[in-house]
Design a protein around this motif. Structure first.
Motif, PDB file in Angstrom:
ATOM      1  N   ARG A   7     -26.175   3.815  70.947  1.00 44.63           N
ATOM      2  CA  ARG A   7     -25.201   3.098  71.869  1.00 44.63           C
ATOM      3  C   ARG A   7     -25.583   3.687  73.117  1.00 44.63           C
ATOM      4  O   ARG A   7     -26.715   4.128  73.543  1.00 44.63           O
ATOM      5  N   SER A   8     -24.609   3.155  74.253  1.00 44.93           N
ATOM      6  CA  SER A   8     -24.906   3.499  75.590  1.00 44.93           C
ATOM      7  C   SER A   8     -24.759   4.882  75.797  1.00 44.93           C
ATOM      8  O   SER A   8     -23.988   5.507  74.892  1.00 44.93           O
ATOM      9  N   ARG A   9     -25.347   5.346  76.854  1.00 40.25           N
ATOM     10  CA  ARG A   9     -25.176   7.013  77.261  1.00 40.25           C
ATOM     11  C   ARG A   9     -23.670   7.396  77.386  1.00 40.25           C
ATOM     12  O   ARG A   9     -23.611   8.540  76.741  1.00 40.25           O
ATOM     13  N   ALA A  10     -22.838   6.500  77.719  1.00 42.93           N
ATOM     14  CA  ALA A  10     -21.298   6.818  77.971  1.00 42.93           C
ATOM     15  C   ALA A  10     -20.773   6.999  76.566  1.00 42.93           C
ATOM     16  O   ALA A  10     -19.917   8.268  76.350  1.00 42.93           O
ATOM     17  N   THR A  11     -20.928   6.293  75.860  1.00 36.67           N
ATOM     18  CA  THR A  11     -20.260   6.206  74.483  1.00 36.67           C
ATOM     19  C   THR A  11     -20.903   7.385  73.523  1.00 36.67           C
ATOM     20  O   THR A  11     -20.313   8.184  73.156  1.00 36.67           O
ATOM     21  N   CYS A  12     -22.220   7.800  73.757  1.00 30.66           N
ATOM     22  CA  CYS A  12     -22.673   8.928  73.015  1.00 30.66           C
ATOM     23  C   CYS A  12     -22.265  10.162  73.645  1.00 30.66           C
ATOM     24  O   CYS A  12     -21.787  11.026  72.698  1.00 30.66           O
ATOM     25  N   ARG A  13     -21.887  10.364  74.903  1.00 32.74           N
ATOM     26  CA  ARG A  13     -21.299  11.380  75.330  1.00 32.74           C
ATOM     27  C   ARG A  13     -20.015  11.699  74.944  1.00 32.74           C
ATOM     28  O   ARG A  13     -19.383  12.698  74.684  1.00 32.74           O
ATOM     29  N   LEU A  14     -19.135  10.705  74.986  1.00 37.50           N
ATOM     30  CA  LEU A  14     -17.740  10.831  75.131  1.00 37.50           C
ATOM     31  C   LEU A  14     -17.409  10.863  73.625  1.00 37.50           C
ATOM     32  O   LEU A  14     -16.018  11.274  73.248  1.00 37.50           O
ATOM     33  N   ARG A  15     -18.081  10.052  72.865  1.00 33.85           N
ATOM     34  CA  ARG A  15     -17.533   9.995  71.377  1.00 33.85           C
ATOM     35  C   ARG A  15     -18.063  10.915  70.594  1.00 33.85           C
ATOM     36  O   ARG A  15     -17.164  11.681  69.718  1.00 33.85           O
ATOM     37  N   CYS A  16     -19.294  11.358  70.458  1.00 33.38           N
ATOM     38  CA  CYS A  16     -20.008  12.074  69.540  1.00 33.38           C
ATOM     39  C   CYS A  16     -20.377  13.565  70.420  1.00 33.38           C
ATOM     40  O   CYS A  16     -20.763  14.475  69.717  1.00 33.38           O
ATOM     41  N   GLY A  17     -20.155  13.779  71.674  1.00 38.03           N
ATOM     42  CA  GLY A  17     -20.514  14.931  72.432  1.00 38.03           C
ATOM     43  C   GLY A  17     -22.166  14.910  72.284  1.00 38.03           C
ATOM     44  O   GLY A  17     -22.713  16.054  72.148  1.00 38.03           O
ATOM     45  N   ASP A  18     -22.822  13.664  72.475  1.00 37.28           N
ATOM     46  CA  ASP A  18     -24.090  13.554  72.490  1.00 37.28           C
ATOM     47  C   ASP A  18     -24.849  14.081  71.409  1.00 37.28           C
ATOM     48  O   ASP A  18     -25.883  14.894  71.575  1.00 37.28           O
ATOM     49  N   ALA A  19     -24.341  14.060  70.219  1.00 38.76           N
ATOM     50  CA  ALA A  19     -24.830  14.437  69.016  1.00 38.76           C
ATOM     51  C   ALA A  19     -26.451  14.062  68.634  1.00 38.76           C
ATOM     52  O   ALA A  19     -27.194  15.188  68.571  1.00 38.76           O
ATOM     53  N   CYS A  20     -26.753  13.013  69.055  1.00 35.57           N
ATOM     54  CA  CYS A  20     -28.208  12.550  68.907  1.00 35.57           C
ATOM     55  C   CYS A  20     -28.735  12.968  69.864  1.00 35.57           C
ATOM     56  O   CYS A  20     -30.163  12.875  69.878  1.00 35.57           O
ATOM     57  N   PHE A  21     -28.478  13.683  70.860  1.00 37.44           N
ATOM     58  CA  PHE A  21     -29.329  14.432  71.949  1.00 37.44           C
ATOM     59  C   PHE A  21     -29.716  15.706  71.635  1.00 37.44           C
ATOM     60  O   PHE A  21     -30.321  16.345  72.647  1.00 37.44           O
ATOM     61  N   HIS A  22     -29.089  16.361  70.860  1.00 39.11           N
ATOM     62  CA  HIS A  22     -29.082  17.633  70.381  1.00 39.11           C
ATOM     63  C   HIS A  22     -29.900  17.687  69.034  1.00 39.11           C
ATOM     64  O   HIS A  22     -30.228  16.797  68.448  1.00 39.11           O
ATOM     65  N   PRO A  23     -30.830  18.822  68.894  1.00 38.19           N
ATOM     66  CA  PRO A  23     -31.403  18.873  67.458  1.00 38.19           C
ATOM     67  C   PRO A  23     -30.230  18.620  66.567  1.00 38.19           C
ATOM     68  O   PRO A  23     -29.350  19.173  66.534  1.00 38.19           O
ATOM     69  N   ALA A  24     -31.069  18.176  65.435  1.00 37.37           N
ATOM     70  CA  ALA A  24     -29.909  17.700  64.175  1.00 37.37           C
ATOM     71  C   ALA A  24     -29.559  19.167  63.686  1.00 37.37           C
ATOM     72  O   ALA A  24     -30.508  20.132  63.493  1.00 37.37           O
ATOM     73  N   PRO A  25     -28.377  19.359  63.167  1.00 33.39           N
ATOM     74  CA  PRO A  25     -27.771  20.699  62.897  1.00 33.39           C
ATOM     75  C   PRO A  25     -28.243  21.186  61.657  1.00 33.39           C
ATOM     76  O   PRO A  25     -27.989  22.420  61.418  1.00 33.39           O
ATOM     77  N   ASN A  26     -28.478  20.144  60.704  1.00 33.80           N
ATOM     78  CA  ASN A  26     -29.185  20.714  59.559  1.00 33.80           C
ATOM     79  C   ASN A  26     -30.433  21.002  59.666  1.00 33.80           C
ATOM     80  O   ASN A  26     -31.353  20.480  59.331  1.00 33.80           O
ATOM     81  N   THR A  27     -30.643  22.453  59.517  1.00 33.72           N
ATOM     82  CA  THR A  27     -31.891  23.050  59.677  1.00 33.72           C
ATOM     83  C   THR A  27     -32.220  23.679  58.235  1.00 33.72           C
ATOM     84  O   THR A  27     -33.006  24.463  58.213  1.00 33.72           O
ATOM     85  N   SER A  28     -31.376  23.220  57.282  1.00 34.48           N
ATOM     86  CA  SER A  28     -31.665  24.145  55.771  1.00 34.48           C
ATOM     87  C   SER A  28     -33.031  23.400  55.342  1.00 34.48           C
ATOM     88  O   SER A  28     -33.575  22.304  56.121  1.00 34.48           O
ATOM     89  N   ASP A  29     -33.569  24.140  54.452  1.00 33.62           N
ATOM     90  CA  ASP A  29     -34.890  23.607  53.987  1.00 33.62           C
ATOM     91  C   ASP A  29     -34.926  22.596  52.850  1.00 33.62           C
ATOM     92  O   ASP A  29     -35.605  22.683  51.769  1.00 33.62           O
ATOM     93  N   ASN A  30     -33.622  22.245  52.385  1.00 30.11           N
ATOM     94  CA  ASN A  30     -33.664  21.139  51.599  1.00 30.11           C
ATOM     95  C   ASN A  30     -34.789  20.124  51.711  1.00 30.11           C
ATOM     96  O   ASN A  30     -34.880  19.722  52.942  1.00 30.11           O
ATOM     97  N   PRO A  31     -35.294  19.686  50.605  1.00 31.14           N
ATOM     98  CA  PRO A  31     -36.600  18.898  50.732  1.00 31.14           C
ATOM     99  C   PRO A  31     -36.030  17.379  51.231  1.00 31.14           C
ATOM    100  O   PRO A  31     -34.891  17.074  50.826  1.00 31.14           O
ATOM    101  N   TYR A  32     -36.745  16.665  51.755  1.00 31.78           N
ATOM    102  CA  TYR A  32     -36.837  15.398  51.980  1.00 31.78           C
ATOM    103  C   TYR A  32     -37.118  14.518  50.830  1.00 31.78           C
ATOM    104  O   TYR A  32     -36.601  13.233  50.782  1.00 31.78           O
ATOM    105  N   PHE A  33     -38.161  14.795  50.183  1.00 29.98           N
ATOM    106  CA  PHE A  33     -38.879  13.908  49.065  1.00 29.98           C
ATOM    107  C   PHE A  33     -37.738  13.784  47.794  1.00 29.98           C
ATOM    108  O   PHE A  33     -36.879  14.602  47.458  1.00 29.98           O
TER     109      PHE A  33
END
Ligand code: FEO
Ligand code: CA
Ligand code: CA
Ligand code: CA
Length: 674
Positions: free
Chosen positions: A21-47
């Motif tokens: 989305r636009s920068r404003a919506t990212c900031r206001l709606r999600c607290g810029d969730a996509c601009f921070h590292p993804a919070p799931n740092t677990s070692d669950n496999p992707y495959f």
């Protein structure tokens, strides 16, 4: 070419800058969730070979015990009278929407097909409760706003009272203060009046509607409107279920840990078979300041600095340094009883705490209620709740207890193609389909935890961390679920994941990066919603159909419309899937919209565009009335990157952007989409 065949103009060669989305919506709606590292740092496999992941013997045994128990119950009663009111009920009619697609555009309006009409039902600031002043953007106050329709409309629910009267429920997900207040600069300089007005613009609204004549047009009721209601960021809400009262939920203000003020960032939702609304707290983390930096805080994205809106300046409950447990009291599914305006809304701890996108319920074969839920974060999980008790037709008091006890599951998926054939490009594997199998892993019941090191309350309050330990599959931002009323198949919108790298792809999340999203189709074992095993496939890989990485269930891609960032789902009576989007401007350079796609028969994959929303808006809702004659759509955050002084949208009235709900109907009285 018949009128119904889509004709598609090329997309503009602008704006293809990545999902979102636009920068404003990212900031206001999600607290810029996509601009921070993804919070799931677990070692669950992707495959897809996650079945090799070691569950602890204890977890496996206990999960197996629950599975066996559920299976026994599932065989015990197959009474058709107990079938899901929205479940499979009639022969499949081979549907095909016949309207002519709306073309991709960047127009500042709601565009609908020829032959249809639309009406703005209610706008931000319109009166809802008695005594509410008329909207005056230069004289808004907390008291006025608490009686008026709130800001940014997301989920739209609809409870029909009779042929001509209904109750509309709308979530007010978040506020854009830059557009709400003249001269607004930032949270540091916001006045207390502005902060409290914004708090009153959060939450949700119940609004009585009446039909306009015999058409599909619905308007705000002119009558007494006794059911009208506003829920805000300050409304008392009861915590219920196994974690209610636990020390993790106790604060100085609420030493019993059972009564919260307000709900925050309510995104999508759903309706229950007993006629209540479920509304989902999503990006609640952004409202809190001074997080501890603990593993739990980091997993939920709770920052260590000040919050964006700086509400903590006026309400210390938002300062985690002073009230460390307050954030544990947000991130739940909230149930609202529209028929009892005096009832306390309830936060259901049994349904877990995460960035809840929505909550879509149906009945299992034996009458237990099943709720599907997504955790909308990059690399987070899909969940399911199955109640312990059964739905009883007509027993409202009993049914209102169903979400307090049962089992909470998280999904683990496995592909059926060799991992080497999933290269991240979106190219189909040799078997021609992204598909496979999956299982629902039990995390806890209301009395027993199956996760090592977690008690029941810990699972329900720190659900993400519990799910990290059992090998749940990291998905591309699971948003809305919806169950087909014709086939019983379950669909999930995976909106996008800009952070998934090619080497992190798997068959259920086959593109890296995934800028355009996809749709997952789930078939529960035995078509029973309470099953703990399922098969899955991907009928739609979104994007520009001219691009090789898109897939429309094998349908001729020269005859379909572009779609990106699927968010909210709905079904019409024919079993066609309606998909609204949140991110087409940033990913395809076109306005967001509402699309329709058959998911059965020879036209499976023939996606058409039914509506587009104004500049900057995402398309929320949608809801199709039971008679099929009206679709409600909520264009959220029109003109999201403008300011009060320099608006980039003036929808709906030509002066300033106002998030609103519209209804759309066929002028000739046809069912929508037909
Ligand atoms: Fe509020 Fe996940 O969208
Ligand atoms: Ca396959
Ligand atoms: Ca959403
Ligand atoms: Ca959204």
């Amino acid at each position: 070419m018949p009128e119904s065949a889509p004709r598609r103009r090329p997309l503009p060669l602008i704006g293809q800058v990545g999902g979102g989305r636009s920068r404003a919506t990212c900031r206001l709606r999600c607290g810029d969730a996509c601009f921070h590292p993804a919070p799931n740092t677990s070692d669950n496999p992707y495959f897809g070979d996650v079945f090799a992941t070691a569950l602890s013997r204890r977890t496996a045994l206990r999960a197996g015990a629950v599975t066996a128990g559920a299976g026994a119950l599932g065989l015990s009663a197959l009474n058709p009278a107990m079938a899901d009111p929205r479940g499979p009920s009639r022969p499949h009619p081979s549907p095909r929407p016949t309207f002519k697609s709306v073309q991709p555009n960047t127009d500042d309006k709601v565009t609908i097909p020829n032959g249809y009409d639309q009406h703005v039902v209610i706008r931000w600031g319109d009166p809802v409760l008695p005594g509410a002043p008329e909207f005056d953007v230069h004289h808004q106050s907390p008291e006025a706003q608490a009686r008026q329709f709130g800001y940014n409309c997301d989920y739209v629910g609809f409870h029909q009272l009779d042929d001509d009267h209904a109750l509309l429920w709308v979530n007010h997900e978040y506020t854009n203060e830059d557009l709400m207040f003249p001269g607004y600069t930032d949270g540091d300089s916001a006045t207390e009046e502005q902060v409290r007005t914004a708090m009153a613009a959060h939450g949700g609204s119940i609004v009585e509607l009446e039909r306009d004549g015999r058409t599909g047009k619905w308007v705000v009721s002119k009558g007494e409107r006794a059911f009208n209601r506003r829920i805000t960021a300050d409304t008392p809400i009861r915590l219920t279920g196994p974690a209610a009262g636990h020390e993790l939920l106790r604060t100085d203000e609420d030493p019993g840990g059972t009564l919260v003020r307000g709900m925050l960032n309510n995104c999508a939702g759903g309706m229950t078979p007993w006629g209540t609304f479920l509304t989902a707290e999503e990006n609640f983390n952004q409202y809190f300041a001074n997080g501890s930096g603990s593993a739990e805080a980091r997993r939920y994205g709770l920052g260590t600095g000040s919050s964006g809106r700086r509400w903590e300046r006026f309400e210390k409950r938002f300062d985690l340094a002073e009230n460390p447990n307050e954030a544990n009291r947000f991130g739940y599914i909230v149930e609202i009883d529209p028929l009892d305006p005096g009832s306390e809304p309830r936060k259901h701890t049994m349904l877990g705490r995460f960035k809840h996108e929505g909550a879509n319920s149906r009945l299992a074969e034996d009458g237990r209620v099943v709720v599907y839920m997504g955790d909308d974060e990059r690399f987070d999980y899909m969940y399911k709740f199955v109640s312990a008790k059964k739905y009883v037709e007509g027993s409202r008091r009993h049914n209102l207890t169903l979400l307090d006890s049962g089992t909470l599951y998280v999904a683990r998926l496995s592909g059926d193609s060799p991992a080497g054939e999933i290269d991240g490009s979106g190219a189909l594997p040799a078997d021609g389909e992204f598909d496979g199998s999956g299982e629902w892993i039990a995390l806890c019941t209301d009395t027993e935890s199956f996760v090592d090191g977690f008690g029941v309350a810990e699972v329900l309050v720190h659900t993400r961390l519990a799910a990290d330990t059992v090998g749940a599959t990291k998905m591309d931002r699971p948003e809305d679920f919806e169950c087909s009323p014709v086939t019983g198949k379950v669909y999930c919108a995976l909106t996008n994941n800009s952070a998934r790298e090619p080497g992190q792809t798997d068959e259920p999340n086959p593109r890296g990066p995934n800028r355009y999203g996809h749709i997952l189709e789930i078939v529960e074992e035995g078509s029973d919603a309470a099953a703990t095993a399922f098969s899955w496939s991907v009928p739609l890989v979104c994007g520009n159909p001219e691009d090789a990485d898109t897939y429309y269930a094998g349908f001729d891609k020269s005859k379909v419309m572009p779609i990106s960032c699927p968010d909210n789902l709905s079904f019409d009576k024919d079993g066609n899937l309606w998909i609204s989007t949140d991110g087409q401007p940033g990913s395809l350079g076109i306005n967001d919209g509402l699309h329709v796609m058959p998911v059965e028969g020879r036209f499976r994959g023939e996606l058409k565009t039914f509506a587009t929303v104004p500049v900057g808006a995402e398309a929320c809702g949608p809801f199709i009335t039971e008679d099929g004659r009206t679709v409600f759509l909520a264009p959220q955050h029109p003109g999201d990157d403008g300011s009060f002084e320099e608006p980039t949208s003036t929808w709906p009235d030509g002066d300033m952007p106002r998030p609103s709900v519209v209804c759309i109907w066929h002028k000739g009285g046809r069912e929508v989409g037909r």
